[in-house]
Scaffold this motif. Structure first.
Motif, PDB file in Angstrom:
ATOM      1  N   ASP A  55       0.654  -1.278   0.187  1.00  0.00           N
ATOM      2  CA  ASP A  55       0.072  -0.013  -0.036  1.00  0.00           C
ATOM      3  C   ASP A  55       0.946   1.391   0.015  1.00  0.00           C
ATOM      4  O   ASP A  55       2.242   1.092   0.322  1.00  0.00           O
ATOM      5  N   PHE A  56       0.163   2.312  -0.457  1.00  0.00           N
ATOM      6  CA  PHE A  56       0.813   3.642  -0.270  1.00  0.00           C
ATOM      7  C   PHE A  56       0.615   4.159   0.880  1.00  0.00           C
ATOM      8  O   PHE A  56      -0.513   4.001   1.298  1.00  0.00           O
ATOM      9  N   LEU A  58       0.225   8.508   2.416  1.00  0.00           N
ATOM     10  CA  LEU A  58       0.200   9.946   2.180  1.00  0.00           C
ATOM     11  C   LEU A  58       0.161  10.445   3.623  1.00  0.00           C
ATOM     12  O   LEU A  58      -0.880  10.220   4.281  1.00  0.00           O
ATOM     13  N   ARG A  68       1.583   7.322  -5.768  1.00  0.00           N
ATOM     14  CA  ARG A  68       0.552   6.937  -5.094  1.00  0.00           C
ATOM     15  C   ARG A  68      -0.975   7.191  -5.846  1.00  0.00           C
ATOM     16  O   ARG A  68      -1.827   6.596  -5.828  1.00  0.00           O
ATOM     17  N   VAL A  74      -4.593   3.822  -0.688  1.00  0.00           N
ATOM     18  CA  VAL A  74      -3.693   4.778   0.067  1.00  0.00           C
ATOM     19  C   VAL A  74      -3.890   5.070   1.610  1.00  0.00           C
ATOM     20  O   VAL A  74      -5.193   5.306   1.648  1.00  0.00           O
ATOM     21  N   ASN A 216      -6.726  10.863  -2.444  1.00  0.00           N
ATOM     22  CA  ASN A 216      -5.761  10.429  -3.123  1.00  0.00           C
ATOM     23  C   ASN A 216      -5.519  11.200  -4.561  1.00  0.00           C
ATOM     24  O   ASN A 216      -5.565  10.635  -5.632  1.00  0.00           O
TER      25      ASN A 216
END
Length: 243
Positions: A55-56, A58, A68, A74, A216
């Protein structure tokens, strides 16, 4: 561990770390806030990367990896929402762990550590009846947005000053307020987890024009937000539209 269980566990761990830092560091003011931001961010990133390596993430406290934007999943996190409140000794700060899937706030957790509370999409408090005396609107202690005051006046609402975005949103979820209305600059990490929790609990969460919250995005600025009881959403949105 499910995604929701992970979000809750990480929010609790980060909150406990932040409380320990405030107790033992010997720092105060900006230095305390900076240390809390940094160490909580490290913990959160380490835990999420270990459990969900594909997974990304932020985070407010990390350099944004724009790749991403092509990902479905995310994690959007604020390691310390309400740094000023945290550093001043107020209880009105929070930890946000949200997961956006296909741009929507799918799940998450908001810890309010000094109240020993965690609100998570898999473990929500019971709904409370509305206040019989009228609407209660939570606003910033230091810079309440004009739109909130305008709408509050139009609806005859009581204004409740409060600290961080997470604390205000969870006051609505918990039943201590009815409306959280913000306009004037937020980012995705300020509201992804609160919006996910509110939606899972059956509340209304949207932009102030009623459009869906989308996450995102390449630019993580998400400047306005409405979280409120479903039964008053149409009334509040109409009051906003009338300016």
């Amino acid at each position: 561990m499910t995604d929701a269980e992970l979000a809750r566990a990480v929010a609790v761990e980060a909150g406990a770390l932040l409380k320990a830092i405030r107790t033992s560091s010997g720092l105060d003011g900006a230095a305390l806030g900076a240390l809390g931001d940094r160490d909580a961010n490290t913990l959160i990133l380490d835990r999420l990367r270990a459990e969900r390596p594909d997974d990304f993430i932020l985070s407010e406290e990390s350099i944004d990896d724009r790749t991403r934007c092509a990902a479905r999943r995310v994690w959007i996190v604020d390691p310390l929402d309400g740094t000023r409140e945290y550093a001043s000794g107020s209880s009105e700060w929070a930890v946000h762990i949200g997961l956006a899937i296909d741009g929507r706030p799918a799940l998450g957790a908001v810890a309010v550590p000094d109240r020993d509370q965690v609100f998570a999409t898999d473990d929500l408090p019971p709904r409370h009846p509305p206040c019989p005396a009228g609407l209660r609107v939570v606003v910033s202690r230091s810079r309440a947005p004009d739109i909130a005051r305008c709408v509050g006046d139009r609806l005859g609402a009581t204004m409740i000053p409060m600290g961080s975005a997470g604390a205000k949103a969870m006051a609505v979820v918990e039943g201590r307020a009815d409306v959280y209305l913000h306009d004037g600059g937020q980012y995705e990490w300020d509201n992804c987890a609160p919006a996910a929790v509110a939606l899972a609990a059956g509340f209304h969460a949207s932009r102030i024009d009623g459009s869906p919250l989308v996450y995102n995005c390449e630019n993580p600025l998400l400047p306005d937000l409405l979280i409120c009881r479903q039964e008053v959403a149409a009334t509040v949105l109409d009051a906003i539209a009338r300016g």
